[in-house]
Design a protein around this motif. Sequence first.
Motif, PDB file in Angstrom:
ATOM      1  N   SER A 108       0.822  -1.209   0.000  1.00 43.30           N
ATOM      2  CA  SER A 108       0.000   0.000   0.000  1.00 43.30           C
ATOM      3  C   SER A 108       0.857   1.260   0.000  1.00 43.30           C
ATOM      4  CB  SER A 108      -0.920   0.016   1.224  1.00 43.30           C
ATOM      5  OG  SER A 108      -1.740  -1.131   1.246  1.00 43.30           O
ATOM      6  N   PRO A 122       0.109   3.910  -9.015  1.00 43.31           N
ATOM      7  CA  PRO A 122      -0.784   2.887  -8.444  1.00 43.31           C
ATOM      8  C   PRO A 122      -1.311   1.960  -9.536  1.00 43.31           C
ATOM      9  CG  PRO A 122      -1.388   5.101  -7.721  1.00 43.31           C
ATOM     10  CD  PRO A 122      -0.414   5.271  -8.841  1.00 43.31           C
ATOM     11  N   ASP A 125      -6.681  -0.625  -6.596  1.00 43.64           N
ATOM     12  CA  ASP A 125      -7.346   0.034  -5.469  1.00 43.64           C
ATOM     13  C   ASP A 125      -7.609  -0.983  -4.360  1.00 43.64           C
ATOM     14  OD1 ASP A 125      -7.549   2.594  -6.624  1.00 43.64           O
ATOM     15  OD2 ASP A 125      -9.314   1.984  -7.770  1.00 43.64           O
ATOM     16  N   ASN A 126      -7.663  -0.491  -3.127  1.00 38.97           N
ATOM     17  CA  ASN A 126      -7.868  -1.372  -1.988  1.00 38.97           C
ATOM     18  C   ASN A 126      -8.526  -0.607  -0.846  1.00 38.97           C
ATOM     19  OD1 ASN A 126      -7.424  -3.888  -0.486  1.00 38.97           O
ATOM     20  ND2 ASN A 126      -5.898  -2.742   0.666  1.00 38.97           N
ATOM     21  N   ARG A 127      -9.142  -1.342   0.103  1.00 37.93           N
ATOM     22  CA  ARG A 127      -9.674  -0.749   1.329  1.00 37.93           C
ATOM     23  C   ARG A 127      -9.199  -1.574   2.516  1.00 37.93           C
ATOM     24  NH1 ARG A 127     -15.516  -0.761   2.381  1.00 37.93           N
ATOM     25  NH2 ARG A 127     -15.508  -2.791   1.357  1.00 37.93           N
ATOM     26  N   ASP A 200      -6.439  -5.940   4.299  1.00 37.52           N
ATOM     27  CA  ASP A 200      -6.663  -5.520   2.922  1.00 37.52           C
ATOM     28  C   ASP A 200      -7.883  -6.249   2.353  1.00 37.52           C
ATOM     29  OD1 ASP A 200      -3.767  -5.209   3.580  1.00 37.52           O
ATOM     30  OD2 ASP A 200      -3.712  -4.311   1.588  1.00 37.52           O
ATOM     31  N   SER A 225      -9.600   3.982   2.252  1.00 40.72           N
ATOM     32  CA  SER A 225      -9.185   3.453   0.950  1.00 40.72           C
ATOM     33  C   SER A 225      -7.714   3.762   0.695  1.00 40.72           C
ATOM     34  CB  SER A 225     -10.037   4.083  -0.162  1.00 40.72           C
ATOM     35  OG  SER A 225     -11.400   3.806   0.047  1.00 40.72           O
ATOM     36  N   GLU A 226      -7.118   2.986  -0.187  1.00 43.98           N
ATOM     37  CA  GLU A 226      -5.715   3.170  -0.528  1.00 43.98           C
ATOM     38  C   GLU A 226      -5.441   2.548  -1.886  1.00 43.98           C
ATOM     39  OE1 GLU A 226      -4.156   1.171   2.883  1.00 43.98           O
ATOM     40  OE2 GLU A 226      -4.276  -0.803   1.961  1.00 43.98           O
ATOM     41  N   THR A 227      -4.214   2.637  -2.333  1.00 51.03           N
ATOM     42  CA  THR A 227      -3.829   2.019  -3.595  1.00 51.03           C
ATOM     43  C   THR A 227      -2.536   1.225  -3.398  1.00 51.03           C
ATOM     44  OG1 THR A 227      -2.680   4.072  -4.216  1.00 51.03           O
ATOM     45  CG2 THR A 227      -4.901   3.740  -5.101  1.00 51.03           C
ATOM     46  N   TYR A 228      -2.327   0.246  -4.284  1.00 51.64           N
ATOM     47  CA  TYR A 228      -1.104  -0.547  -4.262  1.00 51.64           C
ATOM     48  C   TYR A 228      -0.112  -0.007  -5.295  1.00 51.64           C
ATOM     49  CZ  TYR A 228      -3.421  -4.415  -1.714  1.00 51.64           C
ATOM     50  OH  TYR A 228      -4.066  -5.201  -0.792  1.00 51.64           O
ATOM     51  N   LYS A 270      -5.582  -0.838 -12.603  1.00 53.38           N
ATOM     52  CA  LYS A 270      -5.843   0.580 -12.836  1.00 53.38           C
ATOM     53  C   LYS A 270      -5.268   1.061 -14.164  1.00 53.38           C
ATOM     54  CE  LYS A 270      -5.478   3.617  -9.512  1.00 53.38           C
ATOM     55  NZ  LYS A 270      -6.850   4.130  -9.335  1.00 53.38           N
TER      56      LYS A 270
END
Length: 270
Positions: A108, A122, A125-127, A200, A225-228, A270
Amino acid sequence: MKKRLKNILALGIIGATMLGFVGCGSKTEAASSTGAAEKEKLVLGFDDTFVPMGFKDEKGEIVGFDIDLAKELSKKIGKEITFQPIDWSMKESELNSGKIDMIWNGYSITDERKEKVAFTKPYLDNRQIIITLADSNVKSKADLKGAKVGAQNQSSAVDAINKEADLVKSFADGKIYTFETNDDALRDLEAKRIDAVVADEILARYYISKKGEEKYKVLSDDFGSETYGVGVRKDDKELLDSINKAFDDMKKDGSAKTISEKWFGEDIFK
């Protein structure tokens, strides 16, 4: 005179020895400063329990979404990539010490990590979601008061939870119960040793689908929320640029879509 000559010779030997040490030091420093982009083989560090991103299957083979992406990247940039399981809590140290060249395993992107590594663009997407057992009385984030909450040590889940300091203080024992792996945390949840796990979404949804969706409950509340992204050393700009270009190419030629559909049944790249 003889004594003076001996002193001169002694000083000469010492000087030559010191120059030798300096010379060795210069070579070592030069070798360690070689950029990853100049290497023929790159080492990718990952947590081999993080399904479905990078993990060992029942045959002991390394598989996963990120592993397949890395193999495709290897073709695109013309470099061999080897996969090195690491202690996830030591990932940035492993990278900056030169033991690995990339951190790539559902990594992340956070402001704190940006201070230690350089991130690619990125790609997913992730939460950070909250998982409980289906029959749990925990139905919202507020219900975590007095509960034992678990997460993987040194994970972005821990970082996300800690942003809500007052809530953490209300947890059982006023702390997060941390585990070596997400799998360990979820096993303790199943055994009812803890009340909830924050993890995750990518990993948790996959885990739940394999273990039986009827056993678990995913709350509508989450911890953000976040991104990898892929992490490389800050001075490896050439490698960073080549990975970003490869991601663009994988998006254009459909290879990223194919890998995504293999693991998730849809294109989430993405």
